[in-house]
Scaffold this active site. Sequence first.
Site, PDB file in Angstrom:
ATOM      1  N   LYS A   1     -25.851  40.756  -8.412  1.00  0.00           N
ATOM      2  CA  LYS A   1     -25.134  39.540  -8.801  1.00  0.00           C
ATOM      3  C   LYS A   1     -26.107  38.548  -9.425  1.00  0.00           C
ATOM      4  CE  LYS A   1     -23.328  36.478  -5.658  1.00  0.00           C
ATOM      5  NZ  LYS A   1     -23.996  35.194  -5.979  1.00  0.00           N
TER       6      LYS A   1
ATOM      7  N   ASP B   1     -27.995  39.795  -4.527  1.00  0.00           N
ATOM      8  CA  ASP B   1     -28.272  38.712  -5.482  1.00  0.00           C
ATOM      9  C   ASP B   1     -29.625  38.874  -6.161  1.00  0.00           C
ATOM     10  OD1 ASP B   1     -26.219  36.849  -5.708  1.00  0.00           O
ATOM     11  OD2 ASP B   1     -26.811  35.763  -3.904  1.00  0.00           O
TER      12      ASP B   1
ATOM     13  N   ASP C   1     -28.462  35.215  -1.796  1.00  0.00           N
ATOM     14  CA  ASP C   1     -29.696  34.434  -1.693  1.00  0.00           C
ATOM     15  C   ASP C   1     -29.460  33.188  -0.827  1.00  0.00           C
ATOM     16  OD1 ASP C   1     -28.220  33.007  -3.529  1.00  0.00           O
ATOM     17  OD2 ASP C   1     -29.745  32.970  -5.092  1.00  0.00           O
ATOM     18  N   SER C   2     -28.226  33.031  -0.335  1.00  0.00           N
ATOM     19  CA  SER C   2     -27.956  32.025   0.710  1.00  0.00           C
ATOM     20  C   SER C   2     -28.845  32.268   1.915  1.00  0.00           C
ATOM     21  CB  SER C   2     -26.482  32.068   1.126  1.00  0.00           C
ATOM     22  OG  SER C   2     -26.095  33.386   1.459  1.00  0.00           O
TER      23      SER C   2
ATOM     24  N   GLU D   1     -16.976  30.005  -7.600  1.00  0.00           N
ATOM     25  CA  GLU D   1     -17.301  29.111  -6.480  1.00  0.00           C
ATOM     26  C   GLU D   1     -16.899  27.672  -6.755  1.00  0.00           C
ATOM     27  OE1 GLU D   1     -21.207  29.671  -4.827  1.00  0.00           O
ATOM     28  OE2 GLU D   1     -21.016  27.902  -3.529  1.00  0.00           O
TER      29      GLU D   1
ATOM     30  N   GLU E   1     -26.129  34.519 -11.595  1.00  0.00           N
ATOM     31  CA  GLU E   1     -25.343  33.300 -11.816  1.00  0.00           C
ATOM     32  C   GLU E   1     -25.367  32.878 -13.285  1.00  0.00           C
ATOM     33  OE1 GLU E   1     -26.585  30.179  -9.135  1.00  0.00           O
ATOM     34  OE2 GLU E   1     -26.417  31.496  -7.379  1.00  0.00           O
TER      35      GLU E   1
HETATM   36  O1  KIV Z   1     -25.743  33.624  -1.902  1.00  0.00           O
HETATM   37  C1  KIV Z   1     -24.572  33.678  -1.494  1.00  0.00           C
HETATM   38  O2  KIV Z   1     -24.302  33.823  -0.306  1.00  0.00           O
HETATM   39  C2  KIV Z   1     -23.503  33.574  -2.463  1.00  0.00           C
HETATM   40  C3  KIV Z   1     -22.133  33.307  -1.936  1.00  0.00           C
HETATM   41  C4  KIV Z   1     -22.011  31.866  -1.628  1.00  0.00           C
HETATM   42  C5  KIV Z   1     -21.078  33.774  -2.859  1.00  0.00           C
HETATM   43  O3  KIV Z   1     -23.733  33.651  -3.631  1.00  0.00           O
END
Ligand code: KIV
Length: 266
Positions: free
Chosen positions: A112, A84, A45-46, A182, A114
């Site tokens: 993924k 994510d 989600d970056s 992280e 968090e």
């Molecule tokens: O969203 C993302 O790119 C991430 C990485 C920083 C691990 O979660």
Amino acid sequence: MKNVTATTLRQMKGIGEKIACLTAYDASFAALLEGAGTEVLLVGDSLGMVLQGEPSTLSVTMDAMVYHTTCVARGTNRALLVADLPFLSYTNPDRALDNAGRLMAAGAKMVKLEGGSAPVLDTVYRLVQWGIPVCAHVGLQPQSVHKLGGYRVQGGEPDRASVILEEAQALEEAGAELLVLECVPVTLAQRITAALQIPVIGIGAGIYCDGQVLVLYDALGIVIGKRPRFSRDFMQGNSSIHEAITAFVREVKLGTFPGPDHSYGG
Ligand code: KIV
């Protein structure tokens, strides 16, 4: 490269072979990254920050994640595609199951999320019960940036370090098959990596993790504003994107990235 699965990654941990992971948001980069030997592609989600220009990941929608997962899946053959679950898309197990199902239908092989609190553990357990492999993410959780007061190193104090270790162990017990860790001190990452059976992929967590992940744009030196300490511009000294990614994979495997300059003490 054979098809990479959670089992492959666990075997790699077992023999001490480091895992190379990068974020990917489209089919062309997915194919290039896989061709250069990256074992895990993360539709992070970056993308809210590096593609959409937002100040955080909080505004990323499920529709955006599904769209980019579909694109990445079209360029991926053998790498493990992890996607994510965005902010507030997994506030309860039912909601998480629906949204994780959308990502899996779009081509993800693992999702993924968090955090390591009790509700997140319930959610991990439920997803796994329904056959959805889960990657957990602890330490600095970008979706909680406002609660954390910024993008800061986590686990510098003994109490907080113990909480992160306990969260990681509980997530493994709940059924997570991979963990992203992280921005924590090197020594804490070393303890967590040794304590878990599942592979630990670090970002800003030092050299002792089982693998490393970077945001693709950081690895290619495309950074607006201040470069995060833990990232490195692999275009420096390389004359093509393919060479740069090959160098990232090689340095992860050799254990020369991250160095002390890309890690945190404490
Ligand atoms: O969203 C993302 O790119 C991430 C990485 C920083 C691990 O979660």
